[in-house]
Design an enzyme around this catalytic site. Sequence first.
Site, PDB file in Angstrom:
ATOM      1  N   TYR A  67      36.913  38.225 -10.491  1.00  0.00           N
ATOM      2  CA  TYR A  67      36.591  36.893 -11.026  1.00  0.00           C
ATOM      3  C   TYR A  67      35.425  36.940 -12.013  1.00  0.00           C
ATOM      4  O   TYR A  67      35.417  36.197 -12.998  1.00  0.00           O
ATOM      5  CB  TYR A  67      36.370  35.877  -9.884  1.00  0.00           C
ATOM      6  CG  TYR A  67      37.716  35.406  -9.378  1.00  0.00           C
ATOM      7  CD1 TYR A  67      38.383  34.365 -10.013  1.00  0.00           C
ATOM      8  CD2 TYR A  67      38.366  36.061  -8.347  1.00  0.00           C
ATOM      9  CE1 TYR A  67      39.650  33.974  -9.614  1.00  0.00           C
ATOM     10  CE2 TYR A  67      39.641  35.684  -7.931  1.00  0.00           C
ATOM     11  CZ  TYR A  67      40.270  34.626  -8.577  1.00  0.00           C
ATOM     12  OH  TYR A  67      41.535  34.263  -8.194  1.00  0.00           O
ATOM     13  N   ARG A  70      36.879  37.917 -15.225  1.00  0.00           N
ATOM     14  CA  ARG A  70      37.563  36.787 -15.859  1.00  0.00           C
ATOM     15  C   ARG A  70      36.566  35.767 -16.406  1.00  0.00           C
ATOM     16  O   ARG A  70      36.772  35.184 -17.472  1.00  0.00           O
ATOM     17  CB  ARG A  70      38.521  36.133 -14.858  1.00  0.00           C
ATOM     18  CG  ARG A  70      39.692  37.067 -14.538  1.00  0.00           C
ATOM     19  CD  ARG A  70      40.629  36.489 -13.522  1.00  0.00           C
ATOM     20  NE  ARG A  70      41.192  35.224 -13.950  1.00  0.00           N
ATOM     21  CZ  ARG A  70      41.816  34.378 -13.130  1.00  0.00           C
ATOM     22  NH1 ARG A  70      41.943  34.669 -11.849  1.00  0.00           N
ATOM     23  NH2 ARG A  70      42.317  33.266 -13.589  1.00  0.00           N
ATOM     24  N   GLN A 101      47.232  24.296 -14.924  1.00  0.00           N
ATOM     25  CA  GLN A 101      47.112  25.295 -13.864  1.00  0.00           C
ATOM     26  C   GLN A 101      46.003  26.270 -14.205  1.00  0.00           C
ATOM     27  O   GLN A 101      45.686  27.161 -13.434  1.00  0.00           O
ATOM     28  CB  GLN A 101      48.429  26.075 -13.734  1.00  0.00           C
ATOM     29  CG  GLN A 101      49.614  25.209 -13.408  1.00  0.00           C
ATOM     30  CD  GLN A 101      50.922  25.985 -13.582  1.00  0.00           C
ATOM     31  OE1 GLN A 101      51.371  26.687 -12.680  1.00  0.00           O
ATOM     32  NE2 GLN A 101      51.507  25.873 -14.739  1.00  0.00           N
ATOM     33  N   ASP A 104      40.277  28.070 -16.801  1.00  0.00           N
ATOM     34  CA  ASP A 104      39.332  28.519 -17.833  1.00  0.00           C
ATOM     35  C   ASP A 104      38.557  27.389 -18.521  1.00  0.00           C
ATOM     36  O   ASP A 104      37.635  27.649 -19.298  1.00  0.00           O
ATOM     37  CB  ASP A 104      40.070  29.355 -18.886  1.00  0.00           C
ATOM     38  CG  ASP A 104      41.261  28.623 -19.526  1.00  0.00           C
ATOM     39  OD1 ASP A 104      41.186  27.389 -19.703  1.00  0.00           O
ATOM     40  OD2 ASP A 104      42.265  29.304 -19.837  1.00  0.00           O
ATOM     41  N   HIS A 119      44.475  24.041 -10.086  1.00  0.00           N
ATOM     42  CA  HIS A 119      44.050  25.275  -9.403  1.00  0.00           C
ATOM     43  C   HIS A 119      42.544  25.499  -9.455  1.00  0.00           C
ATOM     44  O   HIS A 119      42.086  26.638  -9.363  1.00  0.00           O
ATOM     45  CB  HIS A 119      44.801  26.478  -9.999  1.00  0.00           C
ATOM     46  CG  HIS A 119      46.278  26.442  -9.735  1.00  0.00           C
ATOM     47  ND1 HIS A 119      47.203  27.179 -10.440  1.00  0.00           N
ATOM     48  CD2 HIS A 119      46.992  25.741  -8.814  1.00  0.00           C
ATOM     49  CE1 HIS A 119      48.419  26.928  -9.968  1.00  0.00           C
ATOM     50  NE2 HIS A 119      48.326  26.063  -8.989  1.00  0.00           N
ATOM     51  N   THR A 188      53.830  27.976 -19.385  1.00  0.00           N
ATOM     52  CA  THR A 188      53.830  28.327 -17.965  1.00  0.00           C
ATOM     53  C   THR A 188      55.148  28.986 -17.601  1.00  0.00           C
ATOM     54  O   THR A 188      56.198  28.584 -18.086  1.00  0.00           O
ATOM     55  CB  THR A 188      53.557  27.108 -17.053  1.00  0.00           C
ATOM     56  OG1 THR A 188      53.675  27.545 -15.681  1.00  0.00           O
ATOM     57  CG2 THR A 188      54.504  25.947 -17.292  1.00  0.00           C
TER      58      THR A 188
HETATM   59  P1  OAD Z   1      52.024  33.071 -16.098  1.00  0.00           P
HETATM   60  O1  OAD Z   1      51.222  34.257 -16.467  1.00  0.00           O
HETATM   61  O2  OAD Z   1      52.885  33.147 -14.905  1.00  0.00           O
HETATM   62  O3  OAD Z   1      52.964  32.655 -17.298  1.00  0.00           O
HETATM   63  C1  OAD Z   1      52.486  32.546 -18.617  1.00  0.00           C
HETATM   64  C2  OAD Z   1      53.605  31.969 -19.442  1.00  0.00           C
HETATM   65  O4  OAD Z   1      53.120  31.758 -20.748  1.00  0.00           O
HETATM   66  C3  OAD Z   1      54.832  32.883 -19.579  1.00  0.00           C
HETATM   67  O5  OAD Z   1      55.987  32.113 -19.347  1.00  0.00           O
HETATM   68  C4  OAD Z   1      54.763  33.357 -21.028  1.00  0.00           C
HETATM   69  O6  OAD Z   1      56.064  33.521 -21.596  1.00  0.00           O
HETATM   70  C5  OAD Z   1      54.058  32.205 -21.689  1.00  0.00           C
HETATM   71  N1  OAD Z   1      53.276  32.566 -22.887  1.00  0.00           N
HETATM   72  C6  OAD Z   1      52.523  33.661 -23.111  1.00  0.00           C
HETATM   73  N2  OAD Z   1      51.914  33.613 -24.300  1.00  0.00           N
HETATM   74  C7  OAD Z   1      52.291  32.430 -24.874  1.00  0.00           C
HETATM   75  C8  OAD Z   1      52.014  31.790 -26.125  1.00  0.00           C
HETATM   76  N3  OAD Z   1      51.209  32.327 -27.030  1.00  0.00           N
HETATM   77  N4  OAD Z   1      52.595  30.592 -26.361  1.00  0.00           N
HETATM   78  C9  OAD Z   1      53.437  30.011 -25.451  1.00  0.00           C
HETATM   79  N5  OAD Z   1      53.733  30.583 -24.256  1.00  0.00           N
HETATM   80  C10 OAD Z   1      53.167  31.762 -23.967  1.00  0.00           C
HETATM   81  O7  OAD Z   1      50.992  31.851 -15.991  1.00  0.00           O
HETATM   82  P2  OAD Z   1      51.147  30.478 -15.239  1.00  0.00           P
HETATM   83  O8  OAD Z   1      52.521  29.921 -15.394  1.00  0.00           O
HETATM   84  O9  OAD Z   1      50.014  29.646 -15.666  1.00  0.00           O
HETATM   85  O10 OAD Z   1      47.798  30.447  -9.935  1.00  0.00           O
HETATM   86  O11 OAD Z   1      50.945  30.905 -13.749  1.00  0.00           O
HETATM   87  C11 OAD Z   1      50.919  29.923 -12.779  1.00  0.00           C
HETATM   88  C12 OAD Z   1      49.918  30.258 -11.720  1.00  0.00           C
HETATM   89  O12 OAD Z   1      50.182  31.530 -11.182  1.00  0.00           O
HETATM   90  C13 OAD Z   1      48.490  30.379 -12.200  1.00  0.00           C
HETATM   91  O13 OAD Z   1      47.821  29.153 -12.280  1.00  0.00           O
HETATM   92  C14 OAD Z   1      47.874  31.213 -11.159  1.00  0.00           C
HETATM   93  C15 OAD Z   1      48.940  32.262 -11.093  1.00  0.00           C
HETATM   94  O14 OAD Z   1      48.934  33.026 -10.061  1.00  0.00           O
HETATM   95  C16 OAD Z   1      46.890  30.764  -9.006  1.00  0.00           C
HETATM   96  O15 OAD Z   1      46.045  31.610  -9.189  1.00  0.00           O
HETATM   97  C17 OAD Z   1      47.013  29.952  -7.771  1.00  0.00           C
END
Ligand code: OAD
Length: 241
Positions: A67, A70, A101, A104, A119, A188
Site C-alpha cells: 500500500y 501504491r 471503485q 486513488d 472501496h 472497469t
Molecule cells: P481491473 O484492473 O479489474 O480492470 C481494469 C479495466 O480497465 C479493464 O477492463 C481494462 O480493460 C480497462 N482499461 C485499462 N486501461 C484502460 C484505458 N486506458 N481506458 C479504458 N479502459 C481501460 O480494475 P477494476 O475493475 O477497477 O477492489 O477492479 C475492481 C476492483 O477489483 C478494484 O476496485 C479492486 C480490485 O481488486 C478491491 O481492492 C476491493
Amino acid sequence: MDDLEQRAARLIAQARRVAVLTGAGVSAESGIPTFRGMGGLWRGRDPLSLATPEAFAADPALVWDFYNWRRRIVREAAPNPAHRALAELAQRVPHLTLITQNVDRLHQRAGSRDVLELHGNLDEVRCTRCGVTSDRANEELPSLPHCDSCGALVRPGVVWFGESLPPGIFEAAEAAVQSAEVFLVVGTSAVVYPAAGLVGTARGGRAAVIEINLEPTPVSGVVDIGLYGKAGEIVPRLVSA
Ligand code: OAD
C-alpha cells in the site's frame, strides 16, 4: 467521432440524471497500474492476494509495503483527461453521481465532488484496535504505521476482498443508478461485486448503459452502447460533444 459515439453523446446531452461508475482503467493513463491484465505482479505476487484481511493478519508489513508503494505512485500521479472530463460533465448535467471503485482520489483532484468511494481510499488509515480513522494523505508512512490516538497498528482505509462496503455507500450508488437516464461504466473489468451488479440495477431501471473500456468485458453483452478505446480519449470527446 463515429456514429456510436454520437449516439452516446446525444443520450448524455439529453439526460437530467447521469450516474457514472469508474474502475482502475480510468486511472491507467495517469500511470496507475490496474489490478487485472496489464497490471501484472508486485514483487512476484498477485496484487489481489494482498488485498485481503487474511494477508494483513499474516504479514502486515508486506501488505503495508504494497500500500505504501501504491500511495507513492498515486502521490506522484496526476488526473488525466478522463478524470477532468467527468468533473466537467458534473457541471453540465443537472444531477450527476460519480461512483468509483478506485482508491486513488484522482477524481477529487480533478475537481469532482461528493464521489461515492465504494472501496475506500488510500489517504485514510483506520486503527485496528480503536477504529479511529485518520487522514494521512501526502505522508510517507513507515512499514508498520501506528494510531495517533491509541498507538495500535493501523490498516489502509480501503475495502478488502471479503469485507463489507462502507455503510450506506452502496445504497446511495444503487439509488443514483436506479433514477439515472444514462449510466456510464468506465474502465472497469466488471467482475467484482457488488459494484459490477450496478449494471444489472441500471437495466432494471430506465438507464441506457454506455460502457467505455479498452476491450469488451463480461457486461458488454447487456450494455446499450459499447465504446472500446482509451477512456482518456473517449470520455473527453463525449463531454465536449
Ligand atoms: P481491473 O484492473 O479489474 O480492470 C481494469 C479495466 O480497465 C479493464 O477492463 C481494462 O480493460 C480497462 N482499461 C485499462 N486501461 C484502460 C484505458 N486506458 N481506458 C479504458 N479502459 C481501460 O480494475 P477494476 O475493475 O477497477 O477492489 O477492479 C475492481 C476492483 O477489483 C478494484 O476496485 C479492486 C480490485 O481488486 C478491491 O481492492 C476491493
